[in-house]
Scaffold this motif. Structure first.
Motif, PDB file in Angstrom:
ATOM      1  N   PHE A 141     130.581  40.830  95.841  1.00  0.00           N
ATOM      2  CA  PHE A 141     129.283  41.107  95.227  1.00  0.00           C
ATOM      3  C   PHE A 141     128.159  40.899  96.240  1.00  0.00           C
ATOM      4  CE2 PHE A 141     131.784  39.613  91.432  1.00  0.00           C
ATOM      5  CZ  PHE A 141     131.879  40.867  90.845  1.00  0.00           C
ATOM      6  N   ALA A 142     127.099  41.715  96.105  1.00  0.00           N
ATOM      7  CA  ALA A 142     125.961  41.573  97.019  1.00  0.00           C
ATOM      8  C   ALA A 142     125.222  40.268  96.734  1.00  0.00           C
ATOM      9  CB  ALA A 142     125.016  42.763  96.862  1.00  0.00           C
ATOM     10  N   ALA A 143     125.239  39.819  95.481  1.00  0.00           N
ATOM     11  CA  ALA A 143     124.570  38.558  95.140  1.00  0.00           C
ATOM     12  C   ALA A 143     125.150  38.014  93.839  1.00  0.00           C
ATOM     13  CB  ALA A 143     123.077  38.778  94.974  1.00  0.00           C
ATOM     14  N   VAL A 144     125.170  36.697  93.719  1.00  0.00           N
ATOM     15  CA  VAL A 144     125.618  36.026  92.497  1.00  0.00           C
ATOM     16  C   VAL A 144     124.399  35.392  91.831  1.00  0.00           C
ATOM     17  CG1 VAL A 144     127.019  34.122  91.593  1.00  0.00           C
ATOM     18  CG2 VAL A 144     127.946  35.626  93.371  1.00  0.00           C
ATOM     19  N   ASN A 145     124.138  35.752  90.601  1.00  0.00           N
ATOM     20  CA  ASN A 145     122.967  35.274  89.859  1.00  0.00           C
ATOM     21  C   ASN A 145     121.673  35.362  90.675  1.00  0.00           C
ATOM     22  OD1 ASN A 145     124.527  34.655  87.561  1.00  0.00           O
ATOM     23  ND2 ASN A 145     125.098  32.668  88.432  1.00  0.00           N
ATOM     24  N   PRO A 146     121.358  36.528  91.239  1.00  0.00           N
ATOM     25  CA  PRO A 146     120.127  36.611  92.037  1.00  0.00           C
ATOM     26  C   PRO A 146     118.891  36.346  91.173  1.00  0.00           C
ATOM     27  CG  PRO A 146     121.027  38.809  91.627  1.00  0.00           C
ATOM     28  CD  PRO A 146     122.044  37.829  91.101  1.00  0.00           C
ATOM     29  N   ALA A 147     118.043  35.442  91.655  1.00  0.00           N
ATOM     30  CA  ALA A 147     116.935  34.945  90.820  1.00  0.00           C
ATOM     31  C   ALA A 147     115.996  36.070  90.381  1.00  0.00           C
ATOM     32  CB  ALA A 147     116.166  33.868  91.588  1.00  0.00           C
ATOM     33  N   ALA A 148     115.693  36.996  91.286  1.00  0.00           N
ATOM     34  CA  ALA A 148     114.714  38.038  90.937  1.00  0.00           C
ATOM     35  C   ALA A 148     115.219  38.899  89.782  1.00  0.00           C
ATOM     36  CB  ALA A 148     114.422  38.908  92.164  1.00  0.00           C
ATOM     37  N   LEU A 149     116.502  39.225  89.817  1.00  0.00           N
ATOM     38  CA  LEU A 149     117.091  40.050  88.751  1.00  0.00           C
ATOM     39  C   LEU A 149     117.224  39.251  87.444  1.00  0.00           C
ATOM     40  CD1 LEU A 149     118.504  42.686  87.850  1.00  0.00           C
ATOM     41  CD2 LEU A 149     120.655  41.693  88.691  1.00  0.00           C
ATOM     42  N   VAL A 150     117.736  38.036  87.563  1.00  0.00           N
ATOM     43  CA  VAL A 150     117.926  37.194  86.373  1.00  0.00           C
ATOM     44  C   VAL A 150     116.585  36.950  85.689  1.00  0.00           C
ATOM     45  CG1 VAL A 150     118.607  34.872  85.595  1.00  0.00           C
ATOM     46  CG2 VAL A 150     120.049  36.115  87.232  1.00  0.00           C
ATOM     47  N   THR A 151     115.538  36.699  86.464  1.00  0.00           N
ATOM     48  CA  THR A 151     114.214  36.431  85.894  1.00  0.00           C
ATOM     49  C   THR A 151     113.701  37.631  85.111  1.00  0.00           C
ATOM     50  OG1 THR A 151     113.743  34.929  87.694  1.00  0.00           O
ATOM     51  CG2 THR A 151     111.848  35.724  86.466  1.00  0.00           C
ATOM     52  N   ARG A 152     113.859  38.829  85.673  1.00  0.00           N
ATOM     53  CA  ARG A 152     113.415  40.047  84.954  1.00  0.00           C
ATOM     54  C   ARG A 152     114.158  40.202  83.630  1.00  0.00           C
ATOM     55  NH1 ARG A 152     110.444  44.098  87.429  1.00  0.00           N
ATOM     56  NH2 ARG A 152     109.819  43.424  89.494  1.00  0.00           N
ATOM     57  N   LEU A 153     115.453  40.000  83.668  1.00  0.00           N
ATOM     58  CA  LEU A 153     116.246  40.170  82.441  1.00  0.00           C
ATOM     59  C   LEU A 153     115.918  39.075  81.418  1.00  0.00           C
ATOM     60  CD1 LEU A 153     119.666  41.204  84.054  1.00  0.00           C
ATOM     61  CD2 LEU A 153     117.954  42.704  82.988  1.00  0.00           C
ATOM     62  N   ASP A 154     115.711  37.861  81.911  1.00  0.00           N
ATOM     63  CA  ASP A 154     115.342  36.755  81.006  1.00  0.00           C
ATOM     64  C   ASP A 154     113.996  37.032  80.337  1.00  0.00           C
ATOM     65  OD1 ASP A 154     117.617  35.422  81.703  1.00  0.00           O
ATOM     66  OD2 ASP A 154     116.624  33.797  82.799  1.00  0.00           O
ATOM     67  N   HIS A 155     113.043  37.494  81.117  1.00  0.00           N
ATOM     68  CA  HIS A 155     111.703  37.756  80.583  1.00  0.00           C
ATOM     69  C   HIS A 155     111.791  38.783  79.456  1.00  0.00           C
ATOM     70  CE1 HIS A 155     107.536  39.351  80.496  1.00  0.00           C
ATOM     71  NE2 HIS A 155     107.217  38.102  80.759  1.00  0.00           N
ATOM     72  N   ALA A 156     112.592  39.821  79.671  1.00  0.00           N
ATOM     73  CA  ALA A 156     112.704  40.900  78.678  1.00  0.00           C
ATOM     74  C   ALA A 156     113.424  40.440  77.417  1.00  0.00           C
ATOM     75  CB  ALA A 156     113.442  42.087  79.296  1.00  0.00           C
ATOM     76  N   ARG A 157     114.280  39.448  77.530  1.00  0.00           N
ATOM     77  CA  ARG A 157     115.080  39.012  76.367  1.00  0.00           C
ATOM     78  C   ARG A 157     114.250  38.429  75.232  1.00  0.00           C
ATOM     79  NH1 ARG A 157     120.089  35.636  78.290  1.00  0.00           N
ATOM     80  NH2 ARG A 157     119.551  34.343  76.500  1.00  0.00           N
ATOM     81  N   ALA A 158     112.995  38.053  75.527  1.00  0.00           N
ATOM     82  CA  ALA A 158     112.150  37.485  74.466  1.00  0.00           C
ATOM     83  C   ALA A 158     111.871  38.516  73.374  1.00  0.00           C
ATOM     84  CB  ALA A 158     110.837  36.978  75.059  1.00  0.00           C
TER      85      ALA A 158
END
Ligand code: GLY
Ligand code: MN
Ligand code: MN
Length: 441
Positions: free
Chosen positions: A141-158
């Motif tokens: 994998f290019a990244a594991v739990n990359p913060a920038a991606l996880v943050t975007r998805l977390d923000h949208a989950r609200a």
């Protein structure tokens, strides 16, 4: 039970999640995403596992709550892939391959091992991985739990989709049914353990299938915010019950608290006042409201309740300004709710990150965002008689503003919390919990 949620709601949900994910991948420089349901954790030096909790980011796609080592693979423009863990294992009963309202959304494939899953995943390009950090370092994998991606998805989950709102409403229907059974057990003289069992039995679940360990506190136990004991014997005298317990539907949680007086009229009156205050706070929930303002309003309302009940002797405004109200309400007013009980992203400033600070003196507030339509929040004001906080208050400046005889009268009842789950709309909110209590039996 899952067929209570119409299939078309799920297909719209999946389309929305795929779209959201495609945008987040493009913004953060990845070509595809792999999500892992989680691994079983074994007890050290033994061969049985801790209870399994599926990863919330995975459950957003597929409501598989009890199967470790499944994978969702998503590459924008392609149908998502679901690799379902189906080992050839004579020690355990393998979960049957799912066939439900949601399975048509995927290219579904059974895999018998992690190695098989690795081979079955569609590799190529920069693939991000979200899930258990351990065990996947060499999967390419290019990244594991990359913060920038996880943050975007977390923000949208609200912001919940219509499907998610339907699941949360159903989790409340189950929760309300179980709360009714718990109240009956309380009135019939059951122990904390007996009440917890009545709660679970009424909706046919075991403890590990609940969204969190139920808080079932008789009498003074109600003053312990996350009371974790389940006493096996009833107390000699039955005064009160504080029960904070929820249910799950398709991976989505309810988080509900009720407080009951057994027979004492003064405590019953205090519970009724808290119920009025809680409903007044619910009436203030709508899109555009800053949750921090509502939290401070809650302190004013609770301070009024305390004042009117003769527990404090200064007026509400002074009680909030001096921190006296926090002696009785030392937790946040509520939090985001969804796939996790304390859902992610409650303090995120934007999809890119950043933190919206908590008001000074309120370190436990889990939600600081401005409400948007589709947010689901808990509304859970409380009022407690907590020995350690009261002792500190008595020794300090607050001591002379508290009527200690009134405190002594109420302390054996522990405390009061009333917690509902609210779906925010443009004009107000839908109270999923009160609605469930109204309609369930
Ligand atoms: N049940 C935990 C909470 O209310 O936040
Ligand atoms: Mn709760
Ligand atoms: Mn809560």
């Amino acid at each position: 039970m899952h067929n209570l949620v119409p299939a078309e709601l799920y297909s719209d949900h999946l389309a929305e999640i795929a779209d959201r994910t495609a945008q987040a991948l493009a913004a953060t420089g990845y070509d595809a995403l792999v999500l892992h349901s989680g691994s079983l954790r074994m007890v050290d030096f033994d061969d049985y596992p801790y209870p399994f909790k599926a990863h919330a980011a995975f459950k957003l796609w597929a409501p598989l709550t009890d199967t470790p080592d499944c994978f969702v693979g998503y590459r924008p423009g392609e149908r998502p892939q679901l690799l379902f863990n189906h080992p050839d294992d004579y020690w355990h009963k393998a979960t049957p391959l799912p066939a439900s309202y949601w399975t048509d959304g995927f290219d579904l494939q059974a895999v018998s091992s992690l190695d098989a899953a690795r081979k079955a995943l569609r590799h190529g390009g920069r693939v991000a991985f979200i899930g258990d950090e351990r065990g996947f370092a060499d999967w390419g994998f290019a990244a594991v739990n990359p913060a920038a991606l996880v943050t975007r998805l977390d923000h949208a989950r609200a912001r919940k989709t219509s499907y998610e709102l339907a699941c949360l409403a159903q989790a409340n229907v189950l929760g309300a049914r179980a709360h009714r059974a718990a109240e009956q057990a309380f009135r019939a003289g059951a122990s904390e353990y007996g009440i917890a069992n009545a709660f679970m039995q009424s909706i046919s679940v075991r403890e590990q299938e609940l969204p969190y360990n139920p808080i079932v506190a008789l009498n003074a136990g109600g003053a312990v915010l996350h009371y974790q004991v389940l006493e096996r014997s009833p107390p000699p005298e039955r005064l009160s019950l504080l029960i904070d317990a929820g249910a799950v539907h398709a991976g989505y949680a309810s988080d509900i608290t009720r407080t009951y007086s057994y027979a004492d009229a003064d405590f019953a009156a205090l519970v009724a006042r808290m119920d009025e205050a809680q409903l007044a706070l619910c009436a203030g929930v709508k899109a555009g409201v800053d949750w921090r303002d509502l939290h401070l309003t809650a302190h004013r309302l609770i301070a009024e309740v305390l004042h009117d009940a003769g527990i404090i002797t200064v007026d509400a405004e002074v009680a909030v300004e001096t921190g006296l109200s926090a002696v009785f309400l030392p937790h946040g007013l509520g939090h985001l709710l969804g796939l996790q009980v304390h859902d992610v992203g409650g303090t995120l400033a934007s999809p890119e990150g950043g933190v919206i600070p908590r008001p000074e003196g309120h370190p436990y507030l889990r939600l600081t965002r401005v409400l948007e339509p589709g947010f689901v929040v808990t509304m859970e004001p409380g009022l407690y008689f907590i020995d350690s906080l009261l002792a500190r208050a008595r020794a300090g400046a607050h001591g002379r503003h508290i009527d200690w005889a009134r405190v002594a009268q109420f302390a054996p009842f522990g405390g009061i919390r009333i917690e509902d789950n609210l779906a925010v709309t443009a004009a107000g909110c839908e109270n999923l919990t009160r609605e469930a209590f109204r309609t369930s039996s």
